[in-house]
Design a protein around this motif. Structure first.
Motif, PDB file in Angstrom:
ATOM      1  N   VAL A   3     -13.064 -19.606 -10.808  1.00  0.00           N
ATOM      2  CA  VAL A   3     -13.063 -18.354 -11.570  1.00  0.00           C
ATOM      3  C   VAL A   3     -12.358 -17.221 -10.836  1.00  0.00           C
ATOM      4  CG1 VAL A   3     -15.160 -18.991 -12.793  1.00  0.00           C
ATOM      5  CG2 VAL A   3     -15.335 -17.682 -10.671  1.00  0.00           C
ATOM      6  N   ALA A   4     -11.949 -17.435  -9.584  1.00  0.00           N
ATOM      7  CA  ALA A   4     -11.310 -16.374  -8.810  1.00  0.00           C
ATOM      8  C   ALA A   4     -10.383 -17.001  -7.774  1.00  0.00           C
ATOM      9  CB  ALA A   4     -12.359 -15.497  -8.124  1.00  0.00           C
ATOM     10  N   ARG A   5      -9.593 -16.149  -7.127  1.00  0.00           N
ATOM     11  CA  ARG A   5      -8.651 -16.591  -6.100  1.00  0.00           C
ATOM     12  C   ARG A   5      -8.740 -15.643  -4.914  1.00  0.00           C
ATOM     13  NH1 ARG A   5      -3.681 -19.501  -5.711  1.00  0.00           N
ATOM     14  NH2 ARG A   5      -2.239 -18.603  -4.167  1.00  0.00           N
ATOM     15  N   PHE A   6      -8.718 -16.208  -3.704  1.00  0.00           N
ATOM     16  CA  PHE A   6      -8.758 -15.385  -2.497  1.00  0.00           C
ATOM     17  C   PHE A   6      -7.601 -14.392  -2.516  1.00  0.00           C
ATOM     18  CE2 PHE A   6      -7.461 -14.352   1.791  1.00  0.00           C
ATOM     19  CZ  PHE A   6      -8.660 -14.029   2.413  1.00  0.00           C
ATOM     20  N   LYS A   7      -7.888 -13.142  -2.128  1.00  0.00           N
ATOM     21  CA  LYS A   7      -6.867 -12.083  -2.128  1.00  0.00           C
ATOM     22  C   LYS A   7      -6.502 -11.637  -0.717  1.00  0.00           C
ATOM     23  CE  LYS A   7      -5.941  -7.453  -4.048  1.00  0.00           C
ATOM     24  NZ  LYS A   7      -5.770  -6.709  -2.788  1.00  0.00           N
ATOM     25  N   ASP A   8      -7.491 -11.150   0.051  1.00  0.00           N
ATOM     26  CA  ASP A   8      -7.224 -10.654   1.403  1.00  0.00           C
ATOM     27  C   ASP A   8      -8.540 -10.382   2.123  1.00  0.00           C
ATOM     28  OD1 ASP A   8      -8.100  -8.220   0.225  1.00  0.00           O
ATOM     29  OD2 ASP A   8      -6.048  -7.594  -0.177  1.00  0.00           O
ATOM     30  N   LEU A   9      -8.445  -9.869   3.354  1.00  0.00           N
ATOM     31  CA  LEU A   9      -9.616  -9.552   4.165  1.00  0.00           C
ATOM     32  C   LEU A   9      -9.692  -8.052   4.416  1.00  0.00           C
ATOM     33  CD1 LEU A   9      -9.426 -12.348   6.907  1.00  0.00           C
ATOM     34  CD2 LEU A   9     -11.134 -12.177   5.081  1.00  0.00           C
ATOM     35  N   GLY A 132     -17.052 -23.408  -5.840  1.00  0.00           N
ATOM     36  CA  GLY A 132     -17.075 -23.262  -7.281  1.00  0.00           C
ATOM     37  C   GLY A 132     -16.399 -21.990  -7.760  1.00  0.00           C
ATOM     38  N   VAL A 133     -16.336 -20.980  -6.886  1.00  0.00           N
ATOM     39  CA  VAL A 133     -15.724 -19.701  -7.261  1.00  0.00           C
ATOM     40  C   VAL A 133     -14.222 -19.706  -7.005  1.00  0.00           C
ATOM     41  CG1 VAL A 133     -15.668 -17.218  -6.742  1.00  0.00           C
ATOM     42  CG2 VAL A 133     -17.862 -18.400  -6.951  1.00  0.00           C
ATOM     43  N   VAL A 134     -13.799 -20.124  -5.789  1.00  0.00           N
ATOM     44  CA  VAL A 134     -12.381 -20.018  -5.414  1.00  0.00           C
ATOM     45  C   VAL A 134     -11.695 -21.361  -5.240  1.00  0.00           C
ATOM     46  CG1 VAL A 134     -12.704 -17.766  -4.330  1.00  0.00           C
ATOM     47  CG2 VAL A 134     -12.922 -19.842  -2.937  1.00  0.00           C
ATOM     48  N   GLY A 135     -12.431 -22.451  -5.402  1.00  0.00           N
ATOM     49  CA  GLY A 135     -11.823 -23.766  -5.263  1.00  0.00           C
ATOM     50  C   GLY A 135     -11.875 -24.282  -3.842  1.00  0.00           C
ATOM     51  N   GLY A 136     -11.186 -25.390  -3.600  1.00  0.00           N
ATOM     52  CA  GLY A 136     -11.189 -26.017  -2.290  1.00  0.00           C
ATOM     53  C   GLY A 136     -12.152 -27.191  -2.227  1.00  0.00           C
ATOM     54  N   GLN A 185     -16.941 -11.349 -15.745  1.00  0.00           N
ATOM     55  CA  GLN A 185     -18.117 -12.058 -16.231  1.00  0.00           C
ATOM     56  C   GLN A 185     -18.235 -13.481 -15.692  1.00  0.00           C
ATOM     57  OE1 GLN A 185     -20.571 -10.426 -17.880  1.00  0.00           O
ATOM     58  NE2 GLN A 185     -21.717 -12.282 -17.367  1.00  0.00           N
ATOM     59  N   PRO A 186     -17.153 -14.266 -15.612  1.00  0.00           N
ATOM     60  CA  PRO A 186     -17.310 -15.615 -15.046  1.00  0.00           C
ATOM     61  C   PRO A 186     -17.797 -15.601 -13.598  1.00  0.00           C
ATOM     62  CG  PRO A 186     -15.300 -15.487 -16.313  1.00  0.00           C
ATOM     63  CD  PRO A 186     -15.824 -14.082 -16.206  1.00  0.00           C
ATOM     64  N   VAL A 187     -17.416 -14.582 -12.827  1.00  0.00           N
ATOM     65  CA  VAL A 187     -17.915 -14.462 -11.456  1.00  0.00           C
ATOM     66  C   VAL A 187     -19.407 -14.186 -11.471  1.00  0.00           C
ATOM     67  CG1 VAL A 187     -17.671 -13.231  -9.267  1.00  0.00           C
ATOM     68  CG2 VAL A 187     -15.658 -13.627 -10.701  1.00  0.00           C
ATOM     69  N   MET A 188     -19.843 -13.317 -12.379  1.00  0.00           N
ATOM     70  CA  MET A 188     -21.264 -13.027 -12.502  1.00  0.00           C
ATOM     71  C   MET A 188     -22.026 -14.258 -12.995  1.00  0.00           C
ATOM     72  SD  MET A 188     -21.056  -9.997 -11.462  1.00  0.00           S
ATOM     73  CE  MET A 188     -22.786  -9.639 -11.617  1.00  0.00           C
ATOM     74  N   VAL A 206     -17.525  -4.215  -6.675  1.00  0.00           N
ATOM     75  CA  VAL A 206     -18.155  -4.700  -5.447  1.00  0.00           C
ATOM     76  C   VAL A 206     -19.298  -5.628  -5.838  1.00  0.00           C
ATOM     77  CG1 VAL A 206     -19.285  -4.097  -3.291  1.00  0.00           C
ATOM     78  CG2 VAL A 206     -17.564  -2.555  -4.271  1.00  0.00           C
ATOM     79  N   CYS A 207     -19.237  -6.854  -5.337  1.00  0.00           N
ATOM     80  CA  CYS A 207     -20.242  -7.863  -5.672  1.00  0.00           C
ATOM     81  C   CYS A 207     -20.846  -8.445  -4.395  1.00  0.00           C
ATOM     82  CB  CYS A 207     -19.613  -8.978  -6.495  1.00  0.00           C
ATOM     83  SG  CYS A 207     -18.967  -8.438  -8.098  1.00  0.00           S
ATOM     84  N   ALA A 208     -21.846  -9.310  -4.567  1.00  0.00           N
ATOM     85  CA  ALA A 208     -22.450 -10.030  -3.448  1.00  0.00           C
ATOM     86  C   ALA A 208     -22.653 -11.475  -3.862  1.00  0.00           C
ATOM     87  CB  ALA A 208     -23.778  -9.409  -3.041  1.00  0.00           C
ATOM     88  N   ASP A 209     -22.517 -12.391  -2.905  1.00  0.00           N
ATOM     89  CA  ASP A 209     -22.754 -13.807  -3.173  1.00  0.00           C
ATOM     90  C   ASP A 209     -24.254 -14.101  -3.078  1.00  0.00           C
ATOM     91  OD1 ASP A 209     -23.467 -14.164  -0.479  1.00  0.00           O
ATOM     92  OD2 ASP A 209     -21.579 -15.101   0.082  1.00  0.00           O
ATOM     93  N   PRO A 210     -24.705 -15.335  -3.246  1.00  0.00           N
ATOM     94  CA  PRO A 210     -26.146 -15.618  -3.261  1.00  0.00           C
ATOM     95  C   PRO A 210     -26.903 -15.242  -1.990  1.00  0.00           C
ATOM     96  CG  PRO A 210     -24.978 -17.411  -4.325  1.00  0.00           C
ATOM     97  CD  PRO A 210     -23.933 -16.517  -3.726  1.00  0.00           C
ATOM     98  N   GLU A 211     -26.217 -15.098  -0.856  1.00  0.00           N
ATOM     99  CA  GLU A 211     -26.907 -14.668   0.369  1.00  0.00           C
ATOM    100  C   GLU A 211     -26.619 -13.206   0.701  1.00  0.00           C
ATOM    101  OE1 GLU A 211     -26.785 -17.200   3.770  1.00  0.00           O
ATOM    102  OE2 GLU A 211     -27.716 -18.880   2.703  1.00  0.00           O
ATOM    103  N   GLY A 212     -26.043 -12.474  -0.249  1.00  0.00           N
ATOM    104  CA  GLY A 212     -25.863 -11.043  -0.071  1.00  0.00           C
ATOM    105  C   GLY A 212     -24.573 -10.618   0.589  1.00  0.00           C
TER     106      GLY A 212
END
Length: 221
Positions: A3-9, A132-136, A185-188, A206-212
């Motif tokens: 549902v998303a692609r890595f952008k940067d750090l 599941g979010v960015v692949g790999g 929405q797919p990220v959520m 600004v979002c957070a993954d399951p561990e914050g």
């Protein structure tokens, strides 16, 4: 389906230009003449933003970078300080006290960012969630407690590693990553938490993954 692609750090710092100069020497990136607080490479995904924040580092970084180096002395010459020597790597700190690890190689490559490492209470769950979010591909070894992602589309380093720690996250991470997505929405729906929506002050969510762990979602204009 991702549902998303890595952008940067992004790295929280007190002195963006000084820290960009340091990390540029360590990783092998450059700063544009018109913006000394950002590092760029030969592809956009290698961009690392130095974000000025008022608060100092107060706990061990829950997210850190691992780098290749021809010699630990090279990292010291760049401005790093040795904290400890392990069997396979050396733990160092940057000029503002942020931890990172150096892995000595026979040669010193031009681009030296090796992997992004995230402390996790459940490394396997975290690795599979981000896959599941960015692949790999999720990988592990029977004799090690960590999991990692490899072959992530757009990821400008080989590995994204999740290592076990007993403690839960307590403060905002000083290193985070950005992703691009066609829609929020797919990220959520995947299980992210919305911490701050895009508004008149910021152009991203600004979002957070399951561990914050914080990450930012950039949508099409």
């Amino acid at each position: 389906m991702t549902v998303a692609r890595f952008k940067d750090l992004c790295v929280d710092v007190a002195s963006p230009s000084e820290m960009a100069a340091f990390w540029g020497r360590v990783i092998g990136l450059t700063t544009p003449a018109d913006n000394p607080g950002v590092l760029v490479g030969d592809v956009p995904e290698k961009t690392i933003w130095m974000c000025r924040v008022p608060e100092p580092k107060i706990v061990k970084n829950r997210v850190h970078l691992d780098v290749h180096t021809g010699a630990v002395a090279n990292l010291q010459a760049a401005g790093a300080t040795i904290q400890s020597d392990e069997q396979r790597w050396t733990v160092l700190t940057d000029p503002e006290g942020g931890e990172f690890c150096g892995f000595v190689r026979d040669t010193d490559p031009a681009y030296r960012l090796m992997e992004l490492v995230v402390d996790s209470t459940d490394p396997e769950r975290q690795a599979r969630w981000w896959a599941g979010v960015v692949g790999g591909d999720v990988a592990s070894t029977p004799d090690a407690p960590w999991y990692w992602l490899e072959n992530v589309p757009g990821l400008p380093f080989p590995y994204w590693v999740f290592v076990p720690v007993p403690e839960a996250k307590t403060v905002k991470n000083r290193i985070h990553w950005d992703v691009t997505a066609p829609a929020l929405q797919p990220v959520m729906d995947a299980g992210a938490t919305l911490l701050r929506p895009r508004d008149g002050e910021i152009g991203w969510h600004v979002c957070a993954d399951p561990e914050g762990n914080e990450f930012c979602v950039f949508l099409p204009a």
